[in-house]
Enzyme design. Sequence first.
Site, mmCIF file in Angstrom:
data_model
loop_
_atom_site.group_PDB
_atom_site.id
_atom_site.type_symbol
_atom_site.label_atom_id
_atom_site.label_comp_id
_atom_site.label_asym_id
_atom_site.label_seq_id
_atom_site.Cartn_x
_atom_site.Cartn_y
_atom_site.Cartn_z
ATOM 1 N N ARG A 61 26.066 30.787 48.809
ATOM 2 C CA ARG A 61 27.394 30.440 48.281
ATOM 3 C C ARG A 61 28.466 31.404 48.762
ATOM 4 N NH1 ARG A 61 23.528 29.646 44.628
ATOM 5 N NH2 ARG A 61 23.919 31.667 43.653
ATOM 6 N N GLU A 98 18.964 39.855 39.372
ATOM 7 C CA GLU A 98 18.777 39.599 37.947
ATOM 8 C C GLU A 98 17.389 38.996 37.726
ATOM 9 O OE1 GLU A 98 21.696 36.858 36.521
ATOM 10 O OE2 GLU A 98 21.263 37.237 34.412
HETATM 11 P P1 AMP Z 1 23.260 40.529 41.452
HETATM 12 O O1 AMP Z 1 22.704 41.111 42.706
HETATM 13 O O2 AMP Z 1 22.357 40.692 40.290
HETATM 14 O O3 AMP Z 1 24.676 40.963 41.166
HETATM 15 O O4 AMP Z 1 23.268 38.971 41.665
HETATM 16 C C1 AMP Z 1 24.192 38.402 42.430
HETATM 17 C C2 AMP Z 1 23.616 37.281 43.257
HETATM 18 O O5 AMP Z 1 22.671 36.493 42.561
HETATM 19 C C3 AMP Z 1 24.721 36.387 43.649
HETATM 20 O O6 AMP Z 1 24.516 36.014 44.989
HETATM 21 C C4 AMP Z 1 24.612 35.215 42.740
HETATM 22 O O7 AMP Z 1 24.836 34.039 43.432
HETATM 23 C C5 AMP Z 1 23.211 35.234 42.182
HETATM 24 N N1 AMP Z 1 23.166 35.188 40.725
HETATM 25 C C6 AMP Z 1 22.665 36.131 39.900
HETATM 26 N N2 AMP Z 1 22.737 35.772 38.626
HETATM 27 C C7 AMP Z 1 23.331 34.566 38.614
HETATM 28 C C8 AMP Z 1 23.700 33.661 37.581
HETATM 29 N N3 AMP Z 1 23.477 33.930 36.278
HETATM 30 N N4 AMP Z 1 24.308 32.510 37.928
HETATM 31 C C9 AMP Z 1 24.533 32.238 39.239
HETATM 32 N N5 AMP Z 1 24.201 33.040 40.252
HETATM 33 C C10 AMP Z 1 23.600 34.195 39.957
#
Ligand code: AMP
Length: 174
Positions: A61, A98
């Site tokens: 995305r 996450e």
């Molecule tokens: P982070 O590395 O934990 O900040 O996660 C960011 C990446 O994971 C991004 O590329 C998001 O698209 C995806 N992502 C993590 N958690 C979510 C969520 N709750 N909803 C949508 N995308 C998420």
Amino acid sequence: MSGLDLAAFVRDVPDFPTEGIVFKDVMPLIADPAAFRETIDRLAEWAGPRAPDIILGAEARGFIFGGALAYALGCGFVTARKPGKLPWETVEARYELEYGSDSLEIHVDSINAGARVIVLDDVLATGGTARAKIELVHGLGGVVVGALFVIELSFLNGRDRIPGTEVHALITYS
Ligand code: AMP
């Protein structure tokens, strides 16, 4: 800009991709012409004054928003990809998600020393992805002039993982 409520175009999908995660689905936002345009305009409003040479976005995305933003700003776009996807010589950074862990690669010659870079993604969750991208930029001698997101899940404290970087999100869930 029209003052659209962009959050109204984000769909909550409970328990995706795993139980307990509420996935923020931006597909309705991208599919709506006015909402997509306004999203890019608002990203550009913050990014423009920081005069980036490069927008760095991760798949998938991040490519959609990042490509449109780079076009709007008249700057370049660099892709951070999952291992093995890029054809040329790469450098890699590992990161925690996450829901799991992974790593990202960029081409070794994609960011010049001193280049001004904005790292961009659809969602700031734990900050692991953004941190990895910032590491990659620094490793090639680039300068991170901001971390920009459509959505921030502020309760996951992602900003704490990227201290020293100016952070902005269009929509915040706290
Ligand atoms: P982070 O590395 O934990 O900040 O996660 C960011 C990446 O994971 C991004 O590329 C998001 O698209 C995806 N992502 C993590 N958690 C979510 C969520 N709750 N909803 C949508 N995308 C998420």
